[in-house]
Write a protein that holds these residues in place. Sequence first.
Motif, PDB file in Angstrom:
ATOM      1  N   ILE A  47       0.857  -1.190   0.000  1.00 50.62           N
ATOM      2  CA  ILE A  47       0.000   0.000   0.000  1.00 50.62           C
ATOM      3  C   ILE A  47       0.891   1.236   0.000  1.00 50.62           C
ATOM      4  CG2 ILE A  47      -1.738   1.289   1.304  1.00 50.62           C
ATOM      5  CD1 ILE A  47      -2.744  -1.324  -0.039  1.00 50.62           C
ATOM      6  N   SER A  49      -0.649   4.616  -0.752  1.00 53.36           N
ATOM      7  CA  SER A  49      -1.372   5.856  -0.479  1.00 53.36           C
ATOM      8  C   SER A  49      -2.801   5.567  -0.015  1.00 53.36           C
ATOM      9  CB  SER A  49      -1.408   6.755  -1.718  1.00 53.36           C
ATOM     10  OG  SER A  49      -2.114   6.124  -2.768  1.00 53.36           O
ATOM     11  N   GLN A  54     -10.055   5.245   0.069  1.00 52.18           N
ATOM     12  CA  GLN A  54      -9.514   3.990  -0.453  1.00 52.18           C
ATOM     13  C   GLN A  54      -7.998   3.926  -0.258  1.00 52.18           C
ATOM     14  OE1 GLN A  54     -11.368   1.443  -2.572  1.00 52.18           O
ATOM     15  NE2 GLN A  54     -12.923   2.409  -1.286  1.00 52.18           N
ATOM     16  N   TYR A  56      -4.482   2.533  -1.867  1.00 51.06           N
ATOM     17  CA  TYR A  56      -3.998   2.207  -3.209  1.00 51.06           C
ATOM     18  C   TYR A  56      -2.658   1.494  -3.110  1.00 51.06           C
ATOM     19  CZ  TYR A  56      -7.735   5.062  -4.987  1.00 51.06           C
ATOM     20  OH  TYR A  56      -8.964   5.550  -5.269  1.00 51.06           O
ATOM     21  N   CYS A  57      -2.553   0.402  -3.872  1.00 47.94           N
ATOM     22  CA  CYS A  57      -1.297  -0.351  -3.874  1.00 47.94           C
ATOM     23  C   CYS A  57      -0.388   0.167  -4.986  1.00 47.94           C
ATOM     24  CB  CYS A  57      -1.550  -1.848  -3.993  1.00 47.94           C
ATOM     25  SG  CYS A  57      -2.351  -2.364  -5.508  1.00 47.94           S
ATOM     26  N   GLY A  60      -1.726   0.481  -8.469  1.00 44.89           N
ATOM     27  CA  GLY A  60      -2.870   1.349  -8.702  1.00 44.89           C
ATOM     28  C   GLY A  60      -4.219   0.785  -8.301  1.00 44.89           C
ATOM     29  N   ARG A  61      -4.286  -0.444  -7.860  1.00 50.82           N
ATOM     30  CA  ARG A  61      -5.556  -1.072  -7.432  1.00 50.82           C
ATOM     31  C   ARG A  61      -6.008  -0.458  -6.116  1.00 50.82           C
ATOM     32  NH1 ARG A  61      -9.625  -3.641  -5.643  1.00 50.82           N
ATOM     33  NH2 ARG A  61     -10.093  -5.843  -5.914  1.00 50.82           N
ATOM     34  N   ALA A  62      -7.309  -0.166  -6.022  1.00 55.03           N
ATOM     35  CA  ALA A  62      -7.882   0.411  -4.803  1.00 55.03           C
ATOM     36  C   ALA A  62      -8.472  -0.689  -3.926  1.00 55.03           C
ATOM     37  CB  ALA A  62      -8.967   1.412  -5.171  1.00 55.03           C
ATOM     38  N   TRP A  63      -8.328  -0.514  -2.607  1.00 55.79           N
ATOM     39  CA  TRP A  63      -8.876  -1.440  -1.620  1.00 55.79           C
ATOM     40  C   TRP A  63      -9.557  -0.630  -0.523  1.00 55.79           C
ATOM     41  CZ3 TRP A  63      -8.568  -6.503  -2.764  1.00 55.79           C
ATOM     42  CH2 TRP A  63      -7.595  -6.902  -3.680  1.00 55.79           C
TER      43      TRP A  63
END
Length: 81
Positions: A47, A49, A54, A56-57, A60-63
């Motif tokens: 991760i 940010s 959310q 962000y890894c 660029g994928r959001a979790w």
Amino acid sequence: MSHLITGSELTRVMLMNGATQIWCAVDDESDEQAMMDHYGNDFTAHIVSFYDGQFYCNNGRAWAFAVPIKISAIEQELMES
């Protein structure tokens, strides 16, 4: 009384304090589900940010949830126990 910071809250604090990549178990339902998915699946990410609610890894994928975890190599002694 001190407040113990854990889970996604801890990840947010770490990012606010300058951490640049935090290895986390991730999920979109809850911190608890992130940790359950972590055992037996590959739902982990670096991760980098947090914004707009959310995490962000680095790809660029959001979790929605990101729980900091520690990864360490298994040593022979541990395997023989």
